[in-house]
Design a protein around this motif. Structure first.
Motif, PDB file in Angstrom:
ATOM      1  N   GLY A   1       0.842  -1.519  -0.289  1.00 50.62           N
ATOM      2  CA  GLY A   1       0.237  -0.294  -0.195  1.00 50.62           C
ATOM      3  C   GLY A   1       1.201   1.249  -0.253  1.00 50.62           C
ATOM      4  O   GLY A   1       0.317   2.095   0.423  1.00 50.62           O
ATOM      5  N   LYS A   2       2.043   1.149   0.144  1.00 54.41           N
ATOM      6  CA  LYS A   2       2.848   2.458  -0.158  1.00 54.41           C
ATOM      7  C   LYS A   2       3.079   3.064  -1.321  1.00 54.41           C
ATOM      8  O   LYS A   2       3.030   2.307  -2.571  1.00 54.41           O
ATOM      9  N   VAL A   3       2.477   4.283  -1.337  1.00 57.44           N
ATOM     10  CA  VAL A   3       2.532   5.027  -2.671  1.00 57.44           C
ATOM     11  C   VAL A   3       4.088   5.199  -2.954  1.00 57.44           C
ATOM     12  O   VAL A   3       4.590   6.371  -2.044  1.00 57.44           O
ATOM     13  N   VAL A   4       4.809   4.910  -3.910  1.00 57.23           N
ATOM     14  CA  VAL A   4       6.508   5.112  -3.981  1.00 57.23           C
ATOM     15  C   VAL A   4       6.919   5.860  -5.981  1.00 57.23           C
ATOM     16  O   VAL A   4       5.919   5.699  -6.532  1.00 57.23           O
ATOM     17  N   GLY A   5       7.268   6.651  -5.334  1.00 54.92           N
ATOM     18  CA  GLY A   5       7.672   7.801  -6.230  1.00 54.92           C
ATOM     19  C   GLY A   5       8.880   7.488  -6.596  1.00 54.92           C
ATOM     20  O   GLY A   5       9.828   7.219  -5.697  1.00 54.92           O
ATOM     21  N   MET A   6       9.327   7.418  -8.352  1.00 58.75           N
ATOM     22  CA  MET A   6      10.764   6.568  -8.049  1.00 58.75           C
ATOM     23  C   MET A   6      11.634   8.050  -9.242  1.00 58.75           C
ATOM     24  O   MET A   6      10.895   8.530  -9.996  1.00 58.75           O
ATOM     25  N   LEU A   7      12.553   8.120  -8.797  1.00 63.31           N
ATOM     26  CA  LEU A   7      13.167   9.591  -9.319  1.00 63.31           C
ATOM     27  C   LEU A   7      14.866   8.205  -9.998  1.00 63.31           C
ATOM     28  O   LEU A   7      14.786   7.048  -9.136  1.00 63.31           O
ATOM     29  N   SER A   8      15.306   8.863 -10.518  1.00 61.10           N
ATOM     30  CA  SER A   8      17.269   8.334 -11.062  1.00 61.10           C
ATOM     31  C   SER A   8      17.933   9.577 -11.338  1.00 61.10           C
ATOM     32  O   SER A   8      17.904   9.662 -11.844  1.00 61.10           O
ATOM     33  N   ALA A   9      19.040   8.787 -11.185  1.00 67.44           N
ATOM     34  CA  ALA A   9      20.009   9.946 -11.217  1.00 67.44           C
ATOM     35  C   ALA A   9      21.157   9.492 -11.767  1.00 67.44           C
ATOM     36  O   ALA A   9      21.600   8.240 -11.516  1.00 67.44           O
ATOM     37  N   SER A  10      21.707   9.343 -13.469  1.00 68.99           N
ATOM     38  CA  SER A  10      23.640   9.026 -13.611  1.00 68.99           C
ATOM     39  C   SER A  10      24.083   9.933 -15.161  1.00 68.99           C
ATOM     40  O   SER A  10      23.468  11.978 -15.125  1.00 68.99           O
ATOM     41  N   PRO A  11      25.165   9.589 -14.933  1.00 71.04           N
ATOM     42  CA  PRO A  11      25.952  10.870 -14.974  1.00 71.04           C
ATOM     43  C   PRO A  11      25.576  10.768 -17.065  1.00 71.04           C
ATOM     44  O   PRO A  11      26.425  11.698 -17.910  1.00 71.04           O
ATOM     45  N   GLY A  12      25.229   9.413 -17.730  1.00 69.88           N
ATOM     46  CA  GLY A  12      24.898   9.700 -18.753  1.00 69.88           C
ATOM     47  C   GLY A  12      23.878  10.329 -19.441  1.00 69.88           C
ATOM     48  O   GLY A  12      22.304  11.196 -18.362  1.00 69.88           O
ATOM     49  N   ALA A  13      23.276  10.295 -20.509  1.00 67.84           N
ATOM     50  CA  ALA A  13      22.276  10.845 -21.365  1.00 67.84           C
ATOM     51  C   ALA A  13      21.086  10.637 -20.919  1.00 67.84           C
ATOM     52  O   ALA A  13      20.009  11.578 -21.236  1.00 67.84           O
ATOM     53  N   LEU A  14      20.483   9.181 -19.940  1.00 70.94           N
ATOM     54  CA  LEU A  14      19.377   8.411 -20.176  1.00 70.94           C
ATOM     55  C   LEU A  14      19.142   8.940 -18.845  1.00 70.94           C
ATOM     56  O   LEU A  14      18.169   8.418 -18.145  1.00 70.94           O
ATOM     57  N   GLY A  15      20.108   9.409 -17.339  1.00 74.42           N
ATOM     58  CA  GLY A  15      19.581   9.752 -16.590  1.00 74.42           C
ATOM     59  C   GLY A  15      19.105   8.787 -15.401  1.00 74.42           C
ATOM     60  O   GLY A  15      18.473   8.552 -14.661  1.00 74.42           O
ATOM     61  N   GLY A  16      19.512   6.998 -16.498  1.00 77.74           N
ATOM     62  CA  GLY A  16      19.112   6.255 -15.779  1.00 77.74           C
ATOM     63  C   GLY A  16      17.544   5.537 -15.742  1.00 77.74           C
ATOM     64  O   GLY A  16      17.113   4.750 -14.828  1.00 77.74           O
ATOM     65  N   LEU A  17      16.819   6.250 -16.576  1.00 78.42           N
ATOM     66  CA  LEU A  17      15.520   6.267 -16.905  1.00 78.42           C
ATOM     67  C   LEU A  17      15.207   4.159 -16.339  1.00 78.42           C
ATOM     68  O   LEU A  17      14.320   3.813 -15.904  1.00 78.42           O
ATOM     69  N   ARG A  18      15.837   3.746 -17.180  1.00 83.43           N
ATOM     70  CA  ARG A  18      16.235   2.402 -17.604  1.00 83.43           C
ATOM     71  C   ARG A  18      16.018   1.618 -16.301  1.00 83.43           C
ATOM     72  O   ARG A  18      15.517   0.489 -15.502  1.00 83.43           O
ATOM     73  N   SER A  19      16.990   2.236 -15.491  1.00 82.67           N
ATOM     74  CA  SER A  19      16.337   1.229 -14.244  1.00 82.67           C
ATOM     75  C   SER A  19      15.113   1.440 -13.391  1.00 82.67           C
ATOM     76  O   SER A  19      14.765   0.366 -12.712  1.00 82.67           O
ATOM     77  N   GLN A  20      14.545   2.321 -13.416  1.00 85.21           N
ATOM     78  CA  GLN A  20      13.323   2.495 -12.592  1.00 85.21           C
ATOM     79  C   GLN A  20      11.960   1.413 -13.712  1.00 85.21           C
ATOM     80  O   GLN A  20      11.610   0.886 -13.238  1.00 85.21           O
ATOM     81  N   SER A  21      12.573   0.471 -15.091  1.00 83.79           N
ATOM     82  CA  SER A  21      11.429   0.888 -15.698  1.00 83.79           C
ATOM     83  C   SER A  21      11.449  -1.251 -14.851  1.00 83.79           C
ATOM     84  O   SER A  21      10.678  -1.655 -15.234  1.00 83.79           O
ATOM     85  N   HIS A  22      12.881  -0.978 -14.437  1.00 81.39           N
ATOM     86  CA  HIS A  22      12.959  -2.728 -14.412  1.00 81.39           C
ATOM     87  C   HIS A  22      12.504  -2.172 -12.415  1.00 81.39           C
ATOM     88  O   HIS A  22      12.059  -3.368 -12.084  1.00 81.39           O
ATOM     89  N   LEU A  23      12.429  -1.544 -11.933  1.00 79.12           N
ATOM     90  CA  LEU A  23      11.470  -1.510 -10.697  1.00 79.12           C
ATOM     91  C   LEU A  23      10.367  -1.049 -10.296  1.00 79.12           C
ATOM     92  O   LEU A  23      10.176  -1.452  -9.140  1.00 79.12           O
ATOM     93  N   ALA A  24      10.049  -1.252 -11.488  1.00 86.01           N
ATOM     94  CA  ALA A  24       8.676  -0.590 -11.475  1.00 86.01           C
ATOM     95  C   ALA A  24       7.981  -2.516 -10.866  1.00 86.01           C
ATOM     96  O   ALA A  24       7.051  -2.067 -10.191  1.00 86.01           O
ATOM     97  N   PRO A  25       8.058  -3.360 -11.594  1.00 90.55           N
ATOM     98  CA  PRO A  25       7.415  -4.729 -11.857  1.00 90.55           C
ATOM     99  C   PRO A  25       7.866  -4.366 -10.127  1.00 90.55           C
ATOM    100  O   PRO A  25       7.162  -5.512  -9.542  1.00 90.55           O
ATOM    101  N   LEU A  26       9.498  -4.417  -9.493  1.00 89.51           N
ATOM    102  CA  LEU A  26       9.131  -5.278  -8.023  1.00 89.51           C
ATOM    103  C   LEU A  26       8.410  -4.546  -7.352  1.00 89.51           C
ATOM    104  O   LEU A  26       8.189  -5.366  -6.294  1.00 89.51           O
ATOM    105  N   LEU A  27       8.289  -3.738  -7.549  1.00 91.75           N
ATOM    106  CA  LEU A  27       7.669  -1.992  -6.132  1.00 91.75           C
ATOM    107  C   LEU A  27       6.329  -2.810  -6.453  1.00 91.75           C
ATOM    108  O   LEU A  27       5.463  -3.031  -5.631  1.00 91.75           O
ATOM    109  N   LEU A  28       5.692  -3.309  -7.630  1.00 91.49           N
ATOM    110  CA  LEU A  28       4.241  -3.917  -7.893  1.00 91.49           C
ATOM    111  C   LEU A  28       4.136  -5.188  -7.176  1.00 91.49           C
ATOM    112  O   LEU A  28       3.005  -5.429  -6.392  1.00 91.49           O
ATOM    113  N   ASN A  29       5.798  -6.044  -6.932  1.00 88.47           N
ATOM    114  CA  ASN A  29       4.840  -7.523  -6.625  1.00 88.47           C
ATOM    115  C   ASN A  29       5.397  -7.233  -5.033  1.00 88.47           C
ATOM    116  O   ASN A  29       4.507  -7.738  -4.729  1.00 88.47           O
ATOM    117  N   LEU A  30       5.583  -6.198  -4.930  1.00 93.01           N
ATOM    118  CA  LEU A  30       5.951  -6.015  -3.550  1.00 93.01           C
ATOM    119  C   LEU A  30       3.881  -4.963  -2.844  1.00 93.01           C
ATOM    120  O   LEU A  30       4.803  -4.029  -1.759  1.00 93.01           O
TER     121      LEU A  30
END
Ligand SMILES: Cc1cc2nc3c(=O)[nH]c(=O)nc-3n(C[C@H](O)[C@H](O)[C@H](O)COP(=O)(O)O)c2cc1C
Length: 192
Positions: free
Chosen positions: A114-143
């Motif tokens: 039931g936690k409401v979770v906001g995802m942020l990411s930071a990276s020295p690269g041009a995408l800012g770590g956005l792809r990490s969030q697409s993997h983190l999302a299903p983990l959080l949904l499973n929780l």
């Protein structure tokens, strides 16, 4: 509203730790009661069921309590190989593992459900770590977390903070504030 902010890095000069610090400061100024947590302050080994059978580490129980006490979370995740790092997975695996025979923590999802979770990411690269969030999302949904539809990936993070640790870029600040506001708003409505 109690908001928990943490980064998935323990690196001294971590961009995600800087982002978590900046996010916590911005959130504190805008209403919620903020807990800025450093995963480096928790002595949590790599998950191993044999180790767990000898007793769940005290710091895992401490983390479960803290997470349970906060209806709203913001996670700042690094990107490793287009995904989130082992630290994030290991931490959330321990937190979600039921403590056998424990009156409270035998429910593995008690600290995440039931936690409401906001995802942020930071990276020295041009995408800012956005792809990490697409993997983190299903983990959080499973929780059994609710994910805020808004998120933000901070690109070129090496140039993103001033000497005081604040975000230098106004659009970046606006995006982070929008995630904070949405997470706090939604958690307020979902809380029973
Ligand atoms: C094993 C490994 C894989 C990485 N893979 C990516 C990647 O896929 N995308 C990316 O933007 N950065 C990648 N990086 C660089 C990280 O974004 C960078 O080290 C960043 O500073 C880590 O986050 P932190 O500063 O919060 O510790 C990788 C770094 C490591 C060590």
């Amino acid at each position: 509203m109690k908001l928990l902010v943490f980064a998935g890095s323990t690196r001294l000069k971590s961009f995600n730790r800087q982002l978590a610090r900046a996010t916590a400061a911005m959130a504190s100024a805008s209403g919620p009661e903020v807990t800025h947590l450093e995963l480096g302050d928790f002595d949590i080994p790599m998950y191993n069921a044999d180790l767990e059978a000898r007793g769940t580490p005290a710091d895992v129980l401490r983390l479960k309590e803290i997470m349970h006490a906060h209806p709203a979370w913001i996670i700042c995740t690094p990107e490793y190989n287009a995904s989130y790092p082992a630290l994030v997975k290991n931490t959330l695996d321990w937190v979600s593992s039921p403590v056998q025979g424990h009156a409270t923590w035998n429910d593995g999802f008690r600290s995440t459900r039931g936690k409401v979770v906001g995802m942020l990411s930071a990276s020295p690269g041009a995408l800012g770590g956005l792809r990490s969030q697409s993997h983190l999302a299903p983990l959080l949904l499973n929780l059994q977390c609710w994910l805020a539809p808004l998120n933000f990936a901070l690109a070129h993070a090496a140039d993103a903070f001033d000497a005081d640790g604040a975000l230098v870029n106004e659009p970046a600040r606006r995006h982070v504030q929008a995630v904070i506001d949405q997470v706090v708003w939604a958690a307020g409505r979902l809380q029973t």
